[in-house]
Design a protein around this motif. Structure first.
Motif, PDB file in Angstrom:
ATOM      1  N   ILE A 248      13.287  42.499  78.647  1.00  0.00           N
ATOM      2  CA  ILE A 248      12.653  43.304  79.704  1.00  0.00           C
ATOM      3  C   ILE A 248      11.480  44.092  79.119  1.00  0.00           C
ATOM      4  CG2 ILE A 248      12.972  45.229  81.308  1.00  0.00           C
ATOM      5  CD1 ILE A 248      15.962  44.271  81.522  1.00  0.00           C
ATOM      6  N   VAL A 266      10.520  43.115  86.329  1.00  0.00           N
ATOM      7  CA  VAL A 266      11.941  42.764  86.351  1.00  0.00           C
ATOM      8  C   VAL A 266      12.575  43.648  87.420  1.00  0.00           C
ATOM      9  CG1 VAL A 266      14.107  42.695  85.066  1.00  0.00           C
ATOM     10  CG2 VAL A 266      11.953  42.064  83.937  1.00  0.00           C
ATOM     11  N   GLY A 267      12.908  43.047  88.549  1.00  0.00           N
ATOM     12  CA  GLY A 267      13.382  43.824  89.693  1.00  0.00           C
ATOM     13  C   GLY A 267      14.859  43.693  89.952  1.00  0.00           C
ATOM     14  N   ARG A 268      15.491  42.687  89.352  1.00  0.00           N
ATOM     15  CA  ARG A 268      16.877  42.386  89.689  1.00  0.00           C
ATOM     16  C   ARG A 268      17.657  42.052  88.424  1.00  0.00           C
ATOM     17  NH1 ARG A 268      19.669  40.756  94.253  1.00  0.00           N
ATOM     18  NH2 ARG A 268      21.421  39.375  93.842  1.00  0.00           N
ATOM     19  N   ILE A 269      18.848  42.600  88.315  1.00  0.00           N
ATOM     20  CA  ILE A 269      19.745  42.314  87.190  1.00  0.00           C
ATOM     21  C   ILE A 269      21.134  42.039  87.746  1.00  0.00           C
ATOM     22  CG2 ILE A 269      20.853  43.262  85.135  1.00  0.00           C
ATOM     23  CD1 ILE A 269      18.509  44.770  84.445  1.00  0.00           C
ATOM     24  N   GLU A 270      21.780  41.019  87.187  1.00  0.00           N
ATOM     25  CA  GLU A 270      23.196  40.785  87.480  1.00  0.00           C
ATOM     26  C   GLU A 270      23.936  40.742  86.151  1.00  0.00           C
ATOM     27  OE1 GLU A 270      24.627  40.569  90.435  1.00  0.00           O
ATOM     28  OE2 GLU A 270      22.763  40.616  91.592  1.00  0.00           O
ATOM     29  N   VAL A 271      24.902  41.644  85.993  1.00  0.00           N
ATOM     30  CA  VAL A 271      25.674  41.737  84.758  1.00  0.00           C
ATOM     31  C   VAL A 271      27.087  41.233  85.030  1.00  0.00           C
ATOM     32  CG1 VAL A 271      26.499  43.277  82.943  1.00  0.00           C
ATOM     33  CG2 VAL A 271      24.324  43.769  84.096  1.00  0.00           C
ATOM     34  N   ASN A 274      30.142  43.540  84.358  1.00  0.00           N
ATOM     35  CA  ASN A 274      29.583  44.803  84.875  1.00  0.00           C
ATOM     36  C   ASN A 274      30.582  45.954  84.872  1.00  0.00           C
ATOM     37  OD1 ASN A 274      27.058  45.858  85.663  1.00  0.00           O
ATOM     38  ND2 ASN A 274      27.609  45.855  87.824  1.00  0.00           N
ATOM     39  N   THR A 286      15.660  38.718  86.760  1.00  0.00           N
ATOM     40  CA  THR A 286      14.525  38.012  87.345  1.00  0.00           C
ATOM     41  C   THR A 286      13.257  38.487  86.646  1.00  0.00           C
ATOM     42  OG1 THR A 286      14.263  39.709  89.042  1.00  0.00           O
ATOM     43  CG2 THR A 286      15.600  37.786  89.606  1.00  0.00           C
TER      44      THR A 286
ATOM     45  N   MET B 241      12.872  50.478  85.375  1.00  0.00           N
ATOM     46  CA  MET B 241      13.457  49.373  84.610  1.00  0.00           C
ATOM     47  C   MET B 241      12.913  49.371  83.188  1.00  0.00           C
ATOM     48  SD  MET B 241      15.593  46.854  84.793  1.00  0.00           S
ATOM     49  CE  MET B 241      15.739  46.107  86.435  1.00  0.00           C
ATOM     50  N   ALA B 245      15.364  49.802  80.002  1.00  0.00           N
ATOM     51  CA  ALA B 245      15.403  48.827  78.901  1.00  0.00           C
ATOM     52  C   ALA B 245      15.204  49.530  77.559  1.00  0.00           C
ATOM     53  CB  ALA B 245      14.329  47.758  79.104  1.00  0.00           C
ATOM     54  N   GLY B 267      27.507  48.530  79.542  1.00  0.00           N
ATOM     55  CA  GLY B 267      28.241  47.429  80.161  1.00  0.00           C
ATOM     56  C   GLY B 267      27.940  47.243  81.630  1.00  0.00           C
ATOM     57  N   ARG B 268      27.337  48.255  82.249  1.00  0.00           N
ATOM     58  CA  ARG B 268      27.166  48.217  83.701  1.00  0.00           C
ATOM     59  C   ARG B 268      25.778  48.724  84.075  1.00  0.00           C
ATOM     60  NH1 ARG B 268      30.548  48.173  88.183  1.00  0.00           N
ATOM     61  NH2 ARG B 268      29.715  49.308  89.964  1.00  0.00           N
ATOM     62  N   ASN B 274      17.120  46.198  93.747  1.00  0.00           N
ATOM     63  CA  ASN B 274      17.599  44.954  93.104  1.00  0.00           C
ATOM     64  C   ASN B 274      17.023  43.692  93.743  1.00  0.00           C
ATOM     65  OD1 ASN B 274      19.099  44.190  90.813  1.00  0.00           O
ATOM     66  ND2 ASN B 274      20.846  43.539  92.033  1.00  0.00           N
ATOM     67  N   TYR B 275      15.740  43.719  94.023  1.00  0.00           N
ATOM     68  CA  TYR B 275      15.029  42.548  94.547  1.00  0.00           C
ATOM     69  C   TYR B 275      14.018  42.068  93.512  1.00  0.00           C
ATOM     70  CZ  TYR B 275      16.785  43.756  99.206  1.00  0.00           C
ATOM     71  OH  TYR B 275      17.572  44.043 100.278  1.00  0.00           O
ATOM     72  N   PRO B 276      13.844  40.748  93.392  1.00  0.00           N
ATOM     73  CA  PRO B 276      12.951  40.225  92.353  1.00  0.00           C
ATOM     74  C   PRO B 276      11.515  40.732  92.455  1.00  0.00           C
ATOM     75  CG  PRO B 276      14.312  38.456  93.257  1.00  0.00           C
ATOM     76  CD  PRO B 276      14.555  39.665  94.111  1.00  0.00           C
ATOM     77  N   ILE B 278      10.257  43.590  93.763  1.00  0.00           N
ATOM     78  CA  ILE B 278      10.045  45.021  93.973  1.00  0.00           C
ATOM     79  C   ILE B 278      10.329  45.762  92.669  1.00  0.00           C
ATOM     80  CG2 ILE B 278      10.773  47.063  95.256  1.00  0.00           C
ATOM     81  CD1 ILE B 278      11.455  45.322  97.593  1.00  0.00           C
ATOM     82  N   PRO B 280      11.811  48.492  90.813  1.00  0.00           N
ATOM     83  CA  PRO B 280      12.944  49.293  91.310  1.00  0.00           C
ATOM     84  C   PRO B 280      12.579  50.759  91.497  1.00  0.00           C
ATOM     85  CG  PRO B 280      13.618  47.917  89.449  1.00  0.00           C
ATOM     86  CD  PRO B 280      12.120  47.832  89.529  1.00  0.00           C
TER      87      PRO B 280
END
Lengths: 411, 411
Positions: A248, A266-271, A274, A286, B241, B245, B267-268, B274-276, B278, B280
């Motif tokens: 990132i 980088v607008g979206r993260i999925e962990v 989590n 993303t 973001m 990071a 971890g979280r 959370n849109y690609p 935008i 954040p």
């Protein structure tokens, strides 16, 4: 006497359109093929008719208002934008361009009568992908023959319903999407809010767009080894979160180092999973990278991909990425750009010529038509939010430039 | 002749207990006060009774099996662990310690008869917070008077139900939680899987725990300004973001720089929106930081908090953080640690003395009792997953050390 646009009319139309899907305060929720969308298109149809335009709804629900030219030629000069919104969006994104096309042509007809060349206003059915994430400028793709035959039955909305079912629900036949195709639009001019801060920072109300950015979306998945947050020493971990953080920071640094107009987000993260006390097993991010110049875009993407590989190799993480969107830059027609610049100058409206960092229907229209765009100032650069705002004065100036240009083209 | 533990009996008990909440393959889902938990505790009660122990269920559902000593004294030597699991967890975390307490005392009674001092095996009701996120070692907290009066009615599970309702559903009276308190447990020994890779890397089957780590959980919220991913230049963004990071990389670097046994985990992550496409508006991360030494813990946390401030200030982001968990390190009783080391040595079982990087019921038991722990090797350091594994040979060695130590203490 030059064509004039009535600011009161601009305001009345904007506020009236914002009632369809009004979402409290200044928000609007108007997704394609919903009841509020049907009502909004019906309102636009009524306006087209009242303006003396011949109204036609095409096979995907784009709405056209036509003012035939006296020369009897087949080629059309069109202007418009999209009627759908983000969920919620505001009152201006898309809607202002629909109203601009209407009011420019209406004012020209009222003040100059019938044009030599045919003019059409258009309210495009879908641009935001806010209901169907893969719709991807549905309206302008249909006009330009860019919809694959299986899309209506395979594309699904966020609730799982198909595009075909949504079309049938509003009286459209999904097997007839190709009928929306047109090859007779010689010129397409789109007015849109800037969605960024550059006009405001420059103290300008109106901009002329000479290119629409490229756009590449990557989904990057970084996988390591899930571990207990307490029981595994730092030096023994393969922590994908550490790798994701480095990537990132790195892609953002790449875009900054390349300088304007390169951008990366980088607008979206999925962990996964989590949880606070578990070193993740994977992190997906993303990466949205854009540049209006094709060579510079390639360089930016190459730097990003080199970074993905380097971080994964150094940290012994598994990495993979795939492209979820890839739009080439669209160059506006240089003659149209000069025409818009000259039209603004003739009306005493200072402008700057700029690229669009956002995607627009015009990039699809550019596959068969000459295109250019007019930007109007966005307060604080905001869009895709109920807080987006463009003053009536600025909107009226933009529509004046549009009408002036249409007058020069069609009369 | 020294006390012997039958490996076949260890295996039979482990596999039998894993059937309660079995979740395909080697997984187990057994949350507190669920039907599978009730059935598991009933099975343990049957085993306690068959082993000649007097069975008692306390007011929060901890299950006790008592073997009275001949000296008639009130102080008790207890051993056990927790019966609940992650969702899903594996067959060993908690369960092995419950079985260890049972089989050690059962074997001592069978081979030596009645002890001088009273021994108790215990199956603690809840440790994992896998149903009630704030339960936080419910069983051992109740024993040590650490449950606040309002907790049963205010604490909610992931489905919104209260702890009080869950207790009533299994025949427990939530107003009687304080009755579970005990002040007569002089010594508590807990056997547990390591949950990390250090024993395996050292080629050892058993470890002796001399301290349980501190644990601090922060939730750090970094807020900036949401922007369109294409229309706002990089140099004008306040991108949370980018700040997140940098903080993630920084806290991981802080723990690495301090060296073992300092650990820090992110971890979280929660990104809004959370849109690609935008930038954040905010990014919230969890920071889990641990160290078994109080001074080193303070230093680690100070470095982390200084980093939060520095990154936010340099990037003009808004930052705030709050503590969601804060456990002081628990030091094991030095005499008990030496006793466990000597017991292992006497049985020819090589060990190393180590800290626990995970939290355990023993840290709560330490508020009123002398405690120490025995670790047995975790294959690949895995836990909190169906993949966790500890061999029967290693488990039997660990239980042998426990039984030897209990023999030295009680006979």
């Amino acid at each position: 006497m030059a064509v004039t646009i009535d600011p009161a009319r601009v305001e009345a139309h904007l506020m009236a359109l914002a009632q369809f899907g009004a979402d409290g305060g200044t928000g609007v929720r108007r997704a394609v093929y919903t009841p509020e969308w049907v009502a909004a298109q019906a309102q636009v149809a009524a306006w087209y008719a009242a303006a003396g335009l011949a109204v036609r709804r095409d096979s995907v629900g784009n709405l056209w208002g036509r003012l035939d030219g006296t020369d009897g030629g087949g080629d059309v000069i069109a202007s418009g934008s999209h009627i759908d919104t983000q969920l919620p969006g505001g009152r201006y994104d898309g809607a202002l361009g629909v109203i601009a096309g209407l009011l420019a042509i209406q004012s020209l007809r009222e003040q100059y009568g019938r044009p030599k060349r045919t003019l059409e206003a258009v309210s495009l059915c879908e641009e935001e992908s806010s209901r169907f994430p893969a719709a991807n400028f549905w309206g302008s793709r249909a006009i330009n023959g860019m919809v694959a035959p299986d899309e209506p039955e395979t594309m699904r909305d966020f609730d799982g319903g198909t595009m075909a079912a949504a079309m049938r629900a509003v009286g459209l036949d999904p097997t007839r999407v190709p009928d929306a195709g047109r090859t007779d639009i010689e010129t397409f001019l789109e007015l849109h809010i800037e969605q960024g801060p550059l006009l405001e920072l420059a103290g300008l109300d109106v901009g002329i767009v000479n290119a629409i950015t490229s756009l590449r979306h990557f989904v990057v998945k970084i996988a390591g080894r899930s571990d207990h947050a307490g029981a595994v020493p730092m030096d023994l971990r393969r922590d994908p979160m550490a790798g994701a953080a480095e990537i990132i920071s790195g892609v953002i640094a790449n875009a900054l180092a390349m300088g304007r107009p390169a951008v990366t987000t980088v607008g979206r993260i999925e962990v996964l999973p989590n949880y606070p006390s578990i070193v993740p097993e994977s992190v997906a991010i993303t990466v949205d990278a854009r540049h209006p110049d094709p060579d510079a875009e390639r360089e930016l993407l190459a730097r990003h991909e080199a970074l993905f590989r380097a971080v994964a190799a150094r940290r012994t993480l598994d990495i993979s990425w795939h492209t979820t969107a890839d739009h080439a830059p669209a160059v506006c027609d240089p003659g149209l750009v000069r025409l818009l610049e000259a039209s603004a100058a003739a009306r005493g409206i200072p402008t700057m010529t700029m690229h669009s960092g956002a995607g627009h229907d015009s990039q699809n229209m550019a596959t068969r038509s000459k295109v250019a765009m007019i930007f109007v100032q966005s307060k604080d650069g905001r869009s895709h939010t109920p807080a987006e705002f463009t003053s009536i004065a600025h909107a009226t100036e933009g529509i004046t430039v549009l009408a002036e240009a249409l007058h020069r083209l069609a009369y």
